[in-house]
Design a protein around this motif. Structure first.
Motif, mmCIF file in Angstrom:
data_model
loop_
_atom_site.group_PDB
_atom_site.id
_atom_site.type_symbol
_atom_site.label_atom_id
_atom_site.label_comp_id
_atom_site.label_asym_id
_atom_site.label_seq_id
_atom_site.Cartn_x
_atom_site.Cartn_y
_atom_site.Cartn_z
ATOM 1 N N LYS A 443 0.719 -1.169 0.268
ATOM 2 C CA LYS A 443 -0.123 -0.126 -0.042
ATOM 3 C C LYS A 443 0.802 1.371 0.014
ATOM 4 O O LYS A 443 1.844 1.371 0.613
ATOM 5 C CB LYS A 443 -1.150 -0.078 1.144
ATOM 6 N N GLN A 444 0.367 2.199 -0.821
ATOM 7 C CA GLN A 444 1.036 3.607 -0.645
ATOM 8 C C GLN A 444 1.293 3.930 0.780
ATOM 9 O O GLN A 444 0.300 3.908 1.666
ATOM 10 C CB GLN A 444 0.203 4.860 -1.610
ATOM 11 N N LYS A 445 2.265 4.783 1.196
ATOM 12 C CA LYS A 445 2.515 5.265 2.592
ATOM 13 C C LYS A 445 2.715 3.974 3.663
ATOM 14 O O LYS A 445 2.778 4.504 4.577
ATOM 15 C CB LYS A 445 1.380 6.375 2.981
ATOM 16 N N ALA A 446 2.766 2.929 3.214
ATOM 17 C CA ALA A 446 2.906 1.799 4.304
ATOM 18 C C ALA A 446 4.557 1.863 4.777
ATOM 19 O O ALA A 446 5.283 2.108 3.748
ATOM 20 C CB ALA A 446 2.475 0.507 3.727
ATOM 21 N N GLU A 447 4.816 1.568 5.934
ATOM 22 C CA GLU A 447 5.984 1.038 6.469
ATOM 23 C C GLU A 447 6.185 -0.171 6.899
ATOM 24 O O GLU A 447 5.378 -0.690 7.664
ATOM 25 C CB GLU A 447 6.349 2.158 7.535
ATOM 26 N N MET A 448 6.714 -0.985 6.183
ATOM 27 C CA MET A 448 6.987 -2.458 6.259
ATOM 28 C C MET A 448 8.241 -3.011 6.445
ATOM 29 O O MET A 448 9.190 -2.344 6.034
ATOM 30 C CB MET A 448 6.323 -2.959 4.931
ATOM 31 N N THR A 465 9.979 1.912 2.882
ATOM 32 C CA THR A 465 8.701 2.867 3.142
ATOM 33 C C THR A 465 8.315 3.025 1.853
ATOM 34 O O THR A 465 9.041 3.769 0.909
ATOM 35 C CB THR A 465 9.594 3.995 3.862
ATOM 36 N N ALA A 466 6.911 2.936 1.478
ATOM 37 C CA ALA A 466 6.427 2.938 0.331
ATOM 38 C C ALA A 466 6.365 4.682 -0.089
ATOM 39 O O ALA A 466 6.251 4.961 -1.287
ATOM 40 C CB ALA A 466 4.845 2.675 0.419
#
Length: 609
Positions: A443-448, A465-466
């Motif tokens: 997903k956009q703005k996801a931090e994984m 970090t998207a």
């Protein structure tokens, strides 16, 4: 009897049998090229059945011959082999015949160093070896079972054969002399057998390039029963002089006369070998029965008919890049799929011979639907191609990753890959394929955080970090994640474990790497590890030993605070005792060189320690 004398040096030339084998393998390569070309020209046909005649010509090597006889000081070398096979194949069963030609050579094992003749009281220094090749010709028939795939291209056979063999040659005579006195040391009369009852089992894999030509590889076990030794001119089949070491370090005869064996040994001969060759067949095709009520009427040839085609391109809406490996389906007005396929490397699939009509075109990439397209009947072009485009409109990224062994390009198939949301700790899991590849939707703005799980592997943890990517320019976020194999007692360096000068508390920038170790120990609950700390050579030995132990203990306390049982961790400070470079006491080194020795490592403790 044709014989060959043992020599200590000399050139090597191909024998006639070796020429035959080279010729067979050359024919295999030629037919391979012809088969691929023929298959290209023929295009797609109905699959063939497993029934029909098959023939094979092969060359190989008899790897492990085992000859039982009355001569103790003799062994037999492997040799080249050729053969032919023919049979008729039904769905699962076959019946056929084999003919094989095999050549072996006897090899003298009687030691020729320091042989002493106590009767004539001299050391034997001059030896003569005469030996003759053994040829075996086997001919047999028998049943077999096989598996042939649906397309009829690949098959595996297990065959049994029973028959007779002709076994000729193999005589060996070793004599030694000093002056005019000559002694027979080792002798075997060879074989002269016309019809030895024999059995053969073989396992063979075949691949056909087209309907008629293929190649095969296989292995066999061949056994000949009750093979009698030939009786030589002297009236015995085997003879040798027994010897034993004496006090002078020499081998001396234990008796004056030869040990002669007059009665042939009715022993078995067996061998194991491997082979490859060409396969030929006369196949039959699978027949599809069509009821008369639905059989199409004969169609007259048409030289003026119009043809239509449909080309579909899959493309990302934002980046405009084409999308290979997209599933495409064409549906009619009733929702029935009439054509389907997968886009090529250019994101395109072409459906020829379309009937003009109204269609809905759907696409799917990694389980995400593309925006459908419509095709109207009046859009189709006679003798031309209608172009349509499917758009990938999902605003999320596609994470395309590869799992490899650290510091190599070796892929890791079958590894579990975890995608963890750093804020909510929610996880998604997938498995790597045979090439170590894996896919996630990001997903956009996801931090994984991405890491792997595989028994005995210590995975890298990669933060993504998207927000660092722009969806208008990037669809595929590419990632390589490495996993290091944790063999017991193999030290693995933990990166970025830093301490303040003369301190041993755990800094914030060291916690991510220790968290990686926590994850590894949670994924491998039966593992115990040693956590070690090392210093450079500066300061005293006692001070460095104490500091490194305190730092190792601090790291252990951190792991225990994360739920790891203390008994699973051994904290060990090594001080300056395990330097990785030249920077010992009294050696001038740069700060970078000293930093290389200041490290924290972990290793799996071997079971039982």
């Amino acid at each position: 009897m044709q014989t060959k004398t043992l020599t200590l040096a000399g050139g090597y030339r191909l024998t006639g049998l070796q020429h035959i084998c080279c010729l067979i393998f050359s024919v295999v390569l030629l037919l391979l090229s012809m088969g691929v070309f023929a298959q290209t020209l023929q295009g797609v046909k109905e699959p063939i059945s497993g029934k029909g005649f098959r023939f094979g010509l092969n060359g190989g090597y008899d790897l492990f011959p085992d000859y039982k006889n009355n001569t103790p000081y003799i062994r037999y070398q492997g040799g080249l082999s050729t053969g032919a096979t023919a049979g008729y194949y039904w769905k699962w069963f076959s019946f056929g015949a084999d003919v094989d030609y095999i050549k072996n050579r006897p090899q003298n094992q009687y030691p020729t160093d320091s042989v002493f003749d106590p009767v004539n009281n001299f050391l034997i220094k001059d030896f003569t070896l005469q030996q003759q090749d053994i040829t075996r010709v086997f001919y047999g028939i028998g049943p077999g079972v096989h598996y042939t795939n649906r397309e009829g291209r690949f098959s595996v056979d297990l065959n049994g054969r029973a028959g007779f063999a002709s076994i000729k040659g193999g005589s060996l005579a070793l004599t030694g002399k000093n002056g005019s006195t000559e002694q027979v040391l080792n002798y075997h009369g060879g074989y002269n057998i016309n019809n030895a009852l024999s059995f053969k089992g073989s396992l063979r894999a075949q691949y056909f390039f087209n309907d008629f030509i293929g190649m095969h590889v296989g292995a066999y076990y061949l056994r000949h029963l009750d093979t009698k030794d030939a009786v030589g001119p002297a009236g015995y089949s085997a003879a040798y002089r027994a010897f034993e070491p004496n006090g002078d370090g020499m081998r001396a005869f234990t008796e004056k006369d030869l040990k002669t064996i007059n009665k042939p040994c009715n022993c078995d001969i067996s061998s194991i070998g491997a082979y490859a060759g060409i396969s030929l067949r006369l196949p039959t095709r699978k027949k599809t029965k069509i009821p008369a009520s639905v059989a199409p009427a004969p169609v007259e040839p048409c030289n003026t008919c119009q043809v239509y085609a449909l080309a579909v391109t899959a493309r990302d809406q934002y980046t405009k890049e084409v999308l290979p490996h997209t599933d495409v389906a064409v549906k009619d007005a009733s929702g029935n799929v009439i054509r389907s396929g997968v886009t090529n490397a250019f994101g395109v699939i072409v459906f020829p011979n379309m009937t003009p009509g109204s269609y809905v075109i759907n696409g799917k990439l990694y389980n995400v639907d593309l925006a459908p397209a419509q095709a109207a009947k009046n859009e189709f072009i006679a003798n031309g191609t209608l172009q349509k485009e499917l758009l990938y409109t999902d605003q999320n990224f596609i994470l395309k990753g590869n799992a490899v062994v650290c510091n190599t390009a070796t892929a890791l198939p079958g590894a579990t890959v975890v995608l963890r949301d750093r804020a909510s700790a929610v996880e998604k899991n997938t498995q790597t394929d045979n090439e170590g590849a894996f896919i996630f939707h990001l997903k956009q703005k996801a931090e994984m955080t991405v890491f792997g799980k595989k028994e005995k592997y210590f995975s890298q943890m990669v933060n993504i970090t998207a927000a660092d990517y722009n969806r208008n320019t990037t669809l595929f976020v590419k990632l390589e994640m490495c996993m290091e194999e944790t063999d017991c007692d193999k030290a693995i360096r933990l990166e970025n474990i830093h301490y303040d000068l003369d301190k041993y508390f755990i800094r914030e920038d060291a916690k991510p790497e220790l968290n990686r170790l926590v994850q590894f120990m949670n994924d491998n609950p039966g593992v115990r590890v040693e956590l070690s700390s090392h210093t450079d050579s500066r300061a005293s030995h006692a001070y460095n030993q104490r500091l490194s132990q305190n730092r190792a203990d601090a790291a252990k306390v951190y792991l225990v605070s994360k739920g790891i049982t203390a008994s699973r961790i051994v904290a060990k400070g090594y001080g300056e005792t395990r330097l990785l470079n030249r920077c010992a006491d009294g050696v001038t080194c740069s700060e970078v060189e000293h930093q290389f020795n200041r490290r924290t490592e972990m290793k799996v403790i071997c079971p039982g320690r």
